[in-house]
Design a protein around this motif. Sequence first.
Motif, PDB file in Angstrom:
ATOM      1  N   LEU A 140     -54.137   5.167  93.259  1.00 39.21           N
ATOM      2  CA  LEU A 140     -53.671   4.224  92.229  1.00 39.21           C
ATOM      3  C   LEU A 140     -52.157   4.021  92.347  1.00 39.21           C
ATOM      4  CD1 LEU A 140     -55.652   5.166  88.976  1.00 39.21           C
ATOM      5  CD2 LEU A 140     -56.216   3.463  90.723  1.00 39.21           C
ATOM      6  N   LEU A 141     -51.447   5.074  92.733  1.00 37.38           N
ATOM      7  CA  LEU A 141     -49.997   4.939  92.927  1.00 37.38           C
ATOM      8  C   LEU A 141     -49.717   3.965  94.079  1.00 37.38           C
ATOM      9  CD1 LEU A 141     -48.715   8.654  92.721  1.00 37.38           C
ATOM     10  CD2 LEU A 141     -48.982   7.021  90.862  1.00 37.38           C
ATOM     11  N   ILE A 142     -50.494   4.120  95.150  1.00 43.39           N
ATOM     12  CA  ILE A 142     -50.309   3.240  96.317  1.00 43.39           C
ATOM     13  C   ILE A 142     -50.635   1.794  95.945  1.00 43.39           C
ATOM     14  CG2 ILE A 142     -51.233   2.702  98.620  1.00 43.39           C
ATOM     15  CD1 ILE A 142     -51.441   5.704  99.138  1.00 43.39           C
ATOM     16  N   GLN A 147     -48.800  -3.764  94.466  1.00 38.76           N
ATOM     17  CA  GLN A 147     -48.874  -4.812  93.426  1.00 38.76           C
ATOM     18  C   GLN A 147     -47.476  -5.189  92.940  1.00 38.76           C
ATOM     19  OE1 GLN A 147     -51.466  -3.102  90.496  1.00 38.76           O
ATOM     20  NE2 GLN A 147     -53.310  -4.042  91.380  1.00 38.76           N
ATOM     21  N   GLU A 148     -46.651  -4.159  92.716  1.00 41.99           N
ATOM     22  CA  GLU A 148     -45.298  -4.407  92.209  1.00 41.99           C
ATOM     23  C   GLU A 148     -44.482  -5.241  93.188  1.00 41.99           C
ATOM     24  OE1 GLU A 148     -43.689  -3.293  89.179  1.00 41.99           O
ATOM     25  OE2 GLU A 148     -45.837  -3.277  88.734  1.00 41.99           O
ATOM     26  N   ARG A 149     -44.825  -5.173  94.465  1.00 45.14           N
ATOM     27  CA  ARG A 149     -44.096  -5.955  95.474  1.00 45.14           C
ATOM     28  C   ARG A 149     -44.790  -7.285  95.749  1.00 45.14           C
ATOM     29  NH1 ARG A 149     -41.370  -2.694  99.344  1.00 45.14           N
ATOM     30  NH2 ARG A 149     -42.485  -3.800 100.969  1.00 45.14           N
ATOM     31  N   ASN A 150     -45.786  -7.597  94.917  1.00 46.55           N
ATOM     32  CA  ASN A 150     -46.577  -8.814  95.111  1.00 46.55           C
ATOM     33  C   ASN A 150     -47.215  -8.899  96.484  1.00 46.55           C
ATOM     34  OD1 ASN A 150     -46.446 -10.062  92.605  1.00 46.55           O
ATOM     35  ND2 ASN A 150     -44.317 -10.675  93.025  1.00 46.55           N
ATOM     36  N   ASP A 151     -47.561  -7.751  96.996  1.00 42.98           N
ATOM     37  CA  ASP A 151     -48.143  -7.677  98.332  1.00 42.98           C
ATOM     38  C   ASP A 151     -49.649  -7.479  98.155  1.00 42.98           C
ATOM     39  OD1 ASP A 151     -48.396  -7.450 100.997  1.00 42.98           O
ATOM     40  OD2 ASP A 151     -47.001  -5.766 101.229  1.00 42.98           O
ATOM     41  N   THR A 202     -53.095  -3.404 105.670  1.00 45.30           N
ATOM     42  CA  THR A 202     -53.110  -1.950 105.514  1.00 45.30           C
ATOM     43  C   THR A 202     -52.371  -1.528 104.253  1.00 45.30           C
ATOM     44  OG1 THR A 202     -53.139  -1.670 107.909  1.00 45.30           O
ATOM     45  CG2 THR A 202     -52.482   0.253 106.599  1.00 45.30           C
ATOM     46  N   ALA A 203     -53.096  -0.935 103.324  1.00 45.77           N
ATOM     47  CA  ALA A 203     -52.435  -0.390 102.131  1.00 45.77           C
ATOM     48  C   ALA A 203     -51.924   1.010 102.420  1.00 45.77           C
ATOM     49  CB  ALA A 203     -53.415  -0.354 100.965  1.00 45.77           C
ATOM     50  N   LEU A 221     -45.957  12.860 113.292  1.00 42.97           N
ATOM     51  CA  LEU A 221     -44.805  11.997 112.979  1.00 42.97           C
ATOM     52  C   LEU A 221     -45.039  10.588 113.505  1.00 42.97           C
ATOM     53  CD1 LEU A 221     -41.869  14.492 113.631  1.00 42.97           C
ATOM     54  CD2 LEU A 221     -42.739  13.689 111.429  1.00 42.97           C
ATOM     55  N   GLU A 222     -45.685  10.503 114.644  1.00 45.95           N
ATOM     56  CA  GLU A 222     -46.002   9.197 115.239  1.00 45.95           C
ATOM     57  C   GLU A 222     -47.014   8.451 114.341  1.00 45.95           C
ATOM     58  OE1 GLU A 222     -44.658   7.943 117.883  1.00 45.95           O
ATOM     59  OE2 GLU A 222     -45.978   6.185 118.156  1.00 45.95           O
ATOM     60  N   ILE A 223     -47.979   9.207 113.824  1.00 48.35           N
ATOM     61  CA  ILE A 223     -49.027   8.604 112.987  1.00 48.35           C
ATOM     62  C   ILE A 223     -48.418   7.998 111.711  1.00 48.35           C
ATOM     63  CG2 ILE A 223     -51.042   9.131 111.544  1.00 48.35           C
ATOM     64  CD1 ILE A 223     -51.726  11.335 113.646  1.00 48.35           C
ATOM     65  N   THR A 224     -47.588   8.782 111.024  1.00 48.01           N
ATOM     66  CA  THR A 224     -47.039   8.268 109.765  1.00 48.01           C
ATOM     67  C   THR A 224     -46.068   7.115 110.044  1.00 48.01           C
ATOM     68  OG1 THR A 224     -45.425  10.091 109.761  1.00 48.01           O
ATOM     69  CG2 THR A 224     -47.372  10.358 108.391  1.00 48.01           C
ATOM     70  N   LYS A 225     -45.417   7.155 111.219  1.00 47.05           N
ATOM     71  CA  LYS A 225     -44.496   6.063 111.571  1.00 47.05           C
ATOM     72  C   LYS A 225     -45.278   4.750 111.801  1.00 47.05           C
ATOM     73  CE  LYS A 225     -40.994   5.136 115.014  1.00 47.05           C
ATOM     74  NZ  LYS A 225     -41.019   5.337 116.456  1.00 47.05           N
ATOM     75  N   ILE A 226     -46.405   4.862 112.473  1.00 52.77           N
ATOM     76  CA  ILE A 226     -47.221   3.660 112.736  1.00 52.77           C
ATOM     77  C   ILE A 226     -47.613   3.004 111.411  1.00 52.77           C
ATOM     78  CG2 ILE A 226     -49.481   2.868 113.592  1.00 52.77           C
ATOM     79  CD1 ILE A 226     -49.204   5.022 115.825  1.00 52.77           C
ATOM     80  N   ILE A 227     -48.017   3.831 110.445  1.00 52.46           N
ATOM     81  CA  ILE A 227     -48.438   3.292 109.144  1.00 52.46           C
ATOM     82  C   ILE A 227     -47.248   2.656 108.410  1.00 52.46           C
ATOM     83  CG2 ILE A 227     -49.403   3.896 106.873  1.00 52.46           C
ATOM     84  CD1 ILE A 227     -51.459   4.008 109.128  1.00 52.46           C
ATOM     85  N   HIS A 228     -46.135   3.363 108.384  1.00 55.89           N
ATOM     86  CA  HIS A 228     -44.956   2.834 107.673  1.00 55.89           C
ATOM     87  C   HIS A 228     -44.470   1.528 108.299  1.00 55.89           C
ATOM     88  CE1 HIS A 228     -44.045   7.019 105.841  1.00 55.89           C
ATOM     89  NE2 HIS A 228     -44.661   6.245 104.975  1.00 55.89           N
ATOM     90  N   GLU A 229     -44.482   1.468 109.617  1.00 57.70           N
ATOM     91  CA  GLU A 229     -44.007   0.238 110.277  1.00 57.70           C
ATOM     92  C   GLU A 229     -44.922  -0.940 109.986  1.00 57.70           C
ATOM     93  OE1 GLU A 229     -41.334   2.206 113.822  1.00 57.70           O
ATOM     94  OE2 GLU A 229     -43.241   1.246 114.356  1.00 57.70           O
ATOM     95  N   ALA A 230     -46.194  -0.630 109.681  1.00 56.33           N
ATOM     96  CA  ALA A 230     -47.123  -1.721 109.333  1.00 56.33           C
ATOM     97  C   ALA A 230     -47.015  -2.065 107.846  1.00 56.33           C
ATOM     98  CB  ALA A 230     -48.545  -1.301 109.684  1.00 56.33           C
ATOM     99  N   GLY A 231     -46.159  -1.339 107.100  1.00 54.48           N
ATOM    100  CA  GLY A 231     -45.981  -1.642 105.672  1.00 54.48           C
ATOM    101  C   GLY A 231     -46.881  -0.843 104.752  1.00 54.48           C
ATOM    102  N   GLY A 232     -47.626   0.126 105.293  1.00 59.47           N
ATOM    103  CA  GLY A 232     -48.524   0.942 104.466  1.00 59.47           C
ATOM    104  C   GLY A 232     -47.858   2.232 104.018  1.00 59.47           C
TER     105      GLY A 232
END
Length: 478
Positions: A140-142, A147-151, A202-203, A221-232
Amino acid sequence: MKLLFERSVNGRQLDLISELSVKEYKLDSKLLRNSKLRLPEMSEVDLSRHYTEFAKQTHGVNDGFYPLGSCTMKYNPRIDEEVASFEKFTQIHPLQPLETIQGCMEVIKKAEELLCEITGMNAMSFQPAAGAHGEYLGLLLIRKYHQERNDHERINIIVPDSAHGTNPASATMAGFNVINVASNENGGVDLDELKKVVGKDTAGLMLTNPNTLGLFDPNILEITKIIHEAGGLCYYDGANMNAIMGRVRPGDMGFDCIHLNLHKTFSTPHGGGGPGSGPVGCKDFLKEYLPMHMVDEKEGKYVFKNPSNSIGQVRSYYGNFLVVIKALTYILSLGKQGLRNASEKAVLNANYMAHRLKESYTLPYDSTCMHEFVLSLEDLKKQTGVSAMDIAKASLDYGIHPPTMYFPLIVHEALMFEPAETESRQAIDEAVDIYLELYKKAFEDPEYLHSAPHNCLIGRPDETSAARNPILKYEFND
Ligand SMILES: *Cc1c(COP(=O)(O)O)cnc(C)c1O
């Protein structure tokens, strides 16, 4: 075994409830029952024997080895229970004046600080009552973040195929689509597969590390970077912290929010039927979305505070407070070095046990494990017809609780073992000798194992019927 109602004798009594110390209050007649409440009538000794008989039929960590994988059935120090039973913690009301519960509020604040330090988070809510409940809140936090970013396009949560079943279930409940990602041959997340599924939709990602194979993903570290770079965002399923306390922190692995199972790692048994606690921690940028009733410090006093953009409440008040006390007592009594040692020994015990068992059994992901490991009995079944279920059931005759069976799903005929740090080398050796003996028996007398256990009150209940058609209500004959 007879039920209480079947032992009941009309008019037999026990006096457990003391005399009322407050004035009797007459309820309006329309609120009263029309007929007498039908309760079992019996003496105190009959009642006591009834529950003792039940207690003898269960298996707890005080009865014997309990290697139930992913449940961390360690021995929990009695002092933690004792502290949690202090009257000043148990005889309180959630709405009593704050100046009378400053100590209890300090417990919550202190537990928040220490668990944040252990996990690398900035804030933590103790509302969720269990692990899956925490996952739901984390998601729910995610959702709120996007939602707050209108994404609004971000509707997918990525979950590896080795995940605990609650992960896809929680993601679905929180309104997301679940995208599965395959594991690689080492049991970790396949990076190429992950890159294929991330995108504008990707949420976030839900990940357990060490995962349910007991393996620490070296590409984390590579895994979390891939997600963050995709905006998740990255969600860490921290149900099993037992291998990494004081060693590595989800916050440093790149995770944005997490849940913990206090009723695994932090001194409350899992699956014991009692209350649990699945606190959710997050980084600063998510903290204003946390549930209401956070403890804060203001002018030297503790107060309750609602985060400015809270998702609301997922449970009443402050969660299962007594479980939090046990966790805090555990953390404070072990200290920094003690927690590090506990994790080290949990990992050592699991590796020792895996190393001895693989003399006979197949260890499909044969590398250094963390707190647990998974055997596959597929080969044994092909050769002898004896299944993971047969071996698990047979171990009951030796006073061992079965390991977790048929999980994770990516291992066939899986048995998942988690010895935990509180077992001695002798206890592990004894258990291993039994499993090795059962392995031999599979070749010599498979029939014996198919019909095991032979010395237990209940052998092989029909688990499907028990789950689908549970009898939860006593039917009176008269
Ligand atoms: C136990 C566990 C959960 C669920 O915890 P509950 O308190 O049983 O809801 C989630 N994820 C993992 C990896 C677990 O081991």
